[in-house]
Design a protein around this motif. Structure first.
Motif, PDB file in Angstrom:
ATOM      1  N   ALA A   3      43.338  96.659  77.721  1.00  0.00           N
ATOM      2  CA  ALA A   3      43.341  95.794  77.349  1.00  0.00           C
ATOM      3  C   ALA A   3      44.105  95.627  75.598  1.00  0.00           C
ATOM      4  N   LEU A   4      43.288  97.059  75.748  1.00  0.00           N
ATOM      5  CA  LEU A   4      43.859  97.676  73.432  1.00  0.00           C
ATOM      6  C   LEU A   4      44.957  98.112  73.767  1.00  0.00           C
ATOM      7  N   LYS A   5      46.111  98.722  74.543  1.00  0.00           N
ATOM      8  CA  LYS A   5      46.846  99.764  74.394  1.00  0.00           C
ATOM      9  C   LYS A   5      48.096  99.181  75.143  1.00  0.00           C
ATOM     10  N   ALA A   6      49.162  99.587  74.912  1.00  0.00           N
ATOM     11  CA  ALA A   6      50.429  98.992  75.124  1.00  0.00           C
ATOM     12  C   ALA A   6      50.771 100.572  76.564  1.00  0.00           C
ATOM     13  N   SER A   7      51.778 100.492  77.652  1.00  0.00           N
ATOM     14  CA  SER A   7      51.535 101.529  78.453  1.00  0.00           C
ATOM     15  C   SER A   7      53.325 101.386  79.063  1.00  0.00           C
ATOM     16  N   VAL A   8      53.514 102.388  78.380  1.00  0.00           N
ATOM     17  CA  VAL A   8      55.026 102.698  78.818  1.00  0.00           C
ATOM     18  C   VAL A   8      54.940 104.044  79.840  1.00  0.00           C
ATOM     19  N   ALA A   9      56.479 104.190  80.570  1.00  0.00           N
ATOM     20  CA  ALA A   9      56.475 104.927  81.960  1.00  0.00           C
ATOM     21  C   ALA A   9      57.897 105.145  82.092  1.00  0.00           C
ATOM     22  N   PHE A  10      58.566 106.699  82.089  1.00  0.00           N
ATOM     23  CA  PHE A  10      59.482 107.063  82.704  1.00  0.00           C
ATOM     24  C   PHE A  10      59.444 107.428  83.478  1.00  0.00           C
ATOM     25  N   TYR A  11      60.391 106.954  84.311  1.00  0.00           N
ATOM     26  CA  TYR A  11      61.823 107.068  85.888  1.00  0.00           C
ATOM     27  C   TYR A  11      62.215 107.376  85.126  1.00  0.00           C
ATOM     28  N   ASN A  12      62.425 109.083  86.208  1.00  0.00           N
ATOM     29  CA  ASN A  12      63.737 109.973  86.361  1.00  0.00           C
ATOM     30  C   ASN A  12      64.345 109.732  87.650  1.00  0.00           C
ATOM     31  N   GLN A  26      70.866 115.317  86.577  1.00  0.00           N
ATOM     32  CA  GLN A  26      71.594 116.246  86.226  1.00  0.00           C
ATOM     33  C   GLN A  26      71.478 116.387  84.379  1.00  0.00           C
ATOM     34  N   CYS A  27      70.286 115.633  84.285  1.00  0.00           N
ATOM     35  CA  CYS A  27      69.516 115.821  83.314  1.00  0.00           C
ATOM     36  C   CYS A  27      68.360 116.722  83.224  1.00  0.00           C
ATOM     37  N   ALA A  28      68.502 118.161  82.959  1.00  0.00           N
ATOM     38  CA  ALA A  28      68.045 119.336  82.953  1.00  0.00           C
ATOM     39  C   ALA A  28      66.377 118.752  82.091  1.00  0.00           C
ATOM     40  N   SER A  29      65.284 119.225  82.655  1.00  0.00           N
ATOM     41  CA  SER A  29      63.881 119.667  81.667  1.00  0.00           C
ATOM     42  C   SER A  29      63.708 117.784  81.394  1.00  0.00           C
ATOM     43  N   ALA A  30      64.073 116.576  81.086  1.00  0.00           N
ATOM     44  CA  ALA A  30      64.030 115.646  81.098  1.00  0.00           C
ATOM     45  C   ALA A  30      62.696 114.998  80.504  1.00  0.00           C
ATOM     46  N   ALA A  31      63.027 114.637  79.236  1.00  0.00           N
ATOM     47  CA  ALA A  31      61.784 113.768  78.433  1.00  0.00           C
ATOM     48  C   ALA A  31      62.341 113.084  77.347  1.00  0.00           C
ATOM     49  N   LEU A  32      61.182 112.301  77.510  1.00  0.00           N
ATOM     50  CA  LEU A  32      61.450 111.036  76.354  1.00  0.00           C
ATOM     51  C   LEU A  32      60.673 111.569  75.578  1.00  0.00           C
ATOM     52  N   LEU A  33      61.271 111.462  74.122  1.00  0.00           N
ATOM     53  CA  LEU A  33      60.404 111.472  72.505  1.00  0.00           C
ATOM     54  C   LEU A  33      60.551 110.174  72.037  1.00  0.00           C
ATOM     55  N   ALA A  34      59.130 109.937  70.674  1.00  0.00           N
ATOM     56  CA  ALA A  34      59.210 109.437  69.750  1.00  0.00           C
ATOM     57  C   ALA A  34      59.812 109.791  69.223  1.00  0.00           C
ATOM     58  N   ALA A  35      61.726 109.117  68.903  1.00  0.00           N
ATOM     59  CA  ALA A  35      62.380 108.646  67.912  1.00  0.00           C
ATOM     60  C   ALA A  35      62.278 109.314  66.423  1.00  0.00           C
ATOM     61  N   LEU A  42      56.642 111.797  77.300  1.00  0.00           N
ATOM     62  CA  LEU A  42      56.936 111.760  78.592  1.00  0.00           C
ATOM     63  C   LEU A  42      57.857 113.032  79.087  1.00  0.00           C
ATOM     64  N   ASP A  43      57.309 113.622  80.068  1.00  0.00           N
ATOM     65  CA  ASP A  43      57.709 115.096  80.299  1.00  0.00           C
ATOM     66  C   ASP A  43      57.931 115.029  81.885  1.00  0.00           C
ATOM     67  N   GLN A  44      58.520 116.700  81.952  1.00  0.00           N
ATOM     68  CA  GLN A  44      58.065 116.988  83.533  1.00  0.00           C
ATOM     69  C   GLN A  44      57.996 116.303  84.108  1.00  0.00           C
ATOM     70  N   VAL A  45      58.986 114.833  84.427  1.00  0.00           N
ATOM     71  CA  VAL A  45      58.851 114.335  85.359  1.00  0.00           C
ATOM     72  C   VAL A  45      60.078 114.246  86.762  1.00  0.00           C
ATOM     73  N   PRO A  46      59.278 114.971  88.268  1.00  0.00           N
ATOM     74  CA  PRO A  46      60.907 114.683  88.874  1.00  0.00           C
ATOM     75  C   PRO A  46      61.515 114.330  89.233  1.00  0.00           C
ATOM     76  N   GLU A  47      63.078 114.354  89.671  1.00  0.00           N
ATOM     77  CA  GLU A  47      64.015 113.397  89.597  1.00  0.00           C
ATOM     78  C   GLU A  47      63.042 112.982  91.061  1.00  0.00           C
ATOM     79  N   GLY A  48      63.120 111.088  90.216  1.00  0.00           N
ATOM     80  CA  GLY A  48      62.557 110.552  91.975  1.00  0.00           C
ATOM     81  C   GLY A  48      61.735 109.192  91.537  1.00  0.00           C
ATOM     82  N   GLN A  49      60.987 110.468  90.229  1.00  0.00           N
ATOM     83  CA  GLN A  49      59.720 109.448  90.355  1.00  0.00           C
ATOM     84  C   GLN A  49      58.952 109.399  89.036  1.00  0.00           C
ATOM     85  N   SER A  50      58.043 109.314  88.574  1.00  0.00           N
ATOM     86  CA  SER A  50      57.602 108.173  87.564  1.00  0.00           C
ATOM     87  C   SER A  50      56.319 108.926  86.367  1.00  0.00           C
ATOM     88  N   LYS A  51      56.182 108.637  85.775  1.00  0.00           N
ATOM     89  CA  LYS A  51      54.727 109.283  84.735  1.00  0.00           C
ATOM     90  C   LYS A  51      55.084 107.926  83.946  1.00  0.00           C
TER      91      LYS A  51
END
Length: 223
Positions: A128-137, A141-150, A157-166
């Motif tokens: 309840a004290l945190k937010a939760s962020v998911a990355f769905y790949n 065609q996006c090799a080694s997909a990662a989500l960075l803090a801009a 979040l990184d190392q998410v296989p295609e069709g899966q989430s983290k």
């Protein structure tokens, strides 16, 4: 005024609010053991229509609202329907297990048709004290997909296989994210706004022609 939405049921009828659904934090008290939920997501840039089997119920998703709320369904019972975009149509049948949240995503295929990907999530990290962020790949065609803090070069979040989430928990702060493919920034940062404690968010990675793009949805349960 509520707009009844009878969705994709075998021996079950669901009512939801399409235009007036409450912004209820997902898993506010943790998932109930026998609850199951499904949402529909438009991963393309043209309107996508979801048509329920055996009823006249329809739901249209566009770039302004690419994802429906999570809709409660019977666990272990298949739901059926079709996703339609222009002249392309794809039938779907999805079974969701107890405590599971499934996202049915409609994507453009290379031949100009329509394909679907179903991502199942059964998270148990409610805080309840945190937010939760998911990355769905959803983009091969996006090799080694990662989500960075801009602007901060921090990997969220990184190392998410295609069709899966983290998914991970994050402090409830303002956040913009940057897509990275093969170590290179792709596209413009995506502003998620100020994250709320106890709320859950999803960032979707989808193909956009020869490019890749990301968009976000707040994970809410239909009232």
């Amino acid at each position: 005024m509520k707009n009844p939405l009878i969705l994709l049921a075998l021996a079950a009828t669901l009512s939801a609010t399409a235009a007036d659904a409450a912004e209820v934090p997902l898993y506010e008290t943790g998932p109930a053991e026998d609850s199951s939920f499904v949402r529909f997501v438009n991963g393309g840039q043209q309107p996508l229509e979801i048509v329920a089997t055996g009823s006249n119920a329809r739901l249209t998703l566009d770039t302004a609202k690419p994802a429906s709320d999570f809709l409660p369904i019977r666990a272990g019972k298949p739901i059926e329907g079709a996703l339609v975009r222009g002249g392309a149509k794809r039938n779907v049948s999805v079974t969701v297990q107890p405590g599971e949240f499934a996202s049915v995503v409609g994507l453009d295929d290379a031949a100009g048709g329509l394909r679907t990907v179903v991502v199942h999530e059964q998270p148990d990290d409610f805080n309840a004290l945190k937010a939760s962020v998911a990355f769905y790949n959803l983009d091969a065609q996006c090799a080694s997909a990662a989500l960075l803090a801009a602007g901060r070069n921090i990997v969220l979040l990184d190392q998410v296989p295609e069709g899966q989430s983290k998914r991970r928990q994050i402090n409830p702060v303002p956040l913009s994210v940057q897509l990275s493919c093969a170590g290179q920034a792709v596209g413009q940062p995506l502003d998620l706004g100020t994250l709320e404690a106890g709320q859950r968010y999803t960032v979707f990675l989808v193909p956009a022609g020869k490019q890749s793009r990301i968009f976000q949805a707040t994970d809410t349960v239909a009232r």
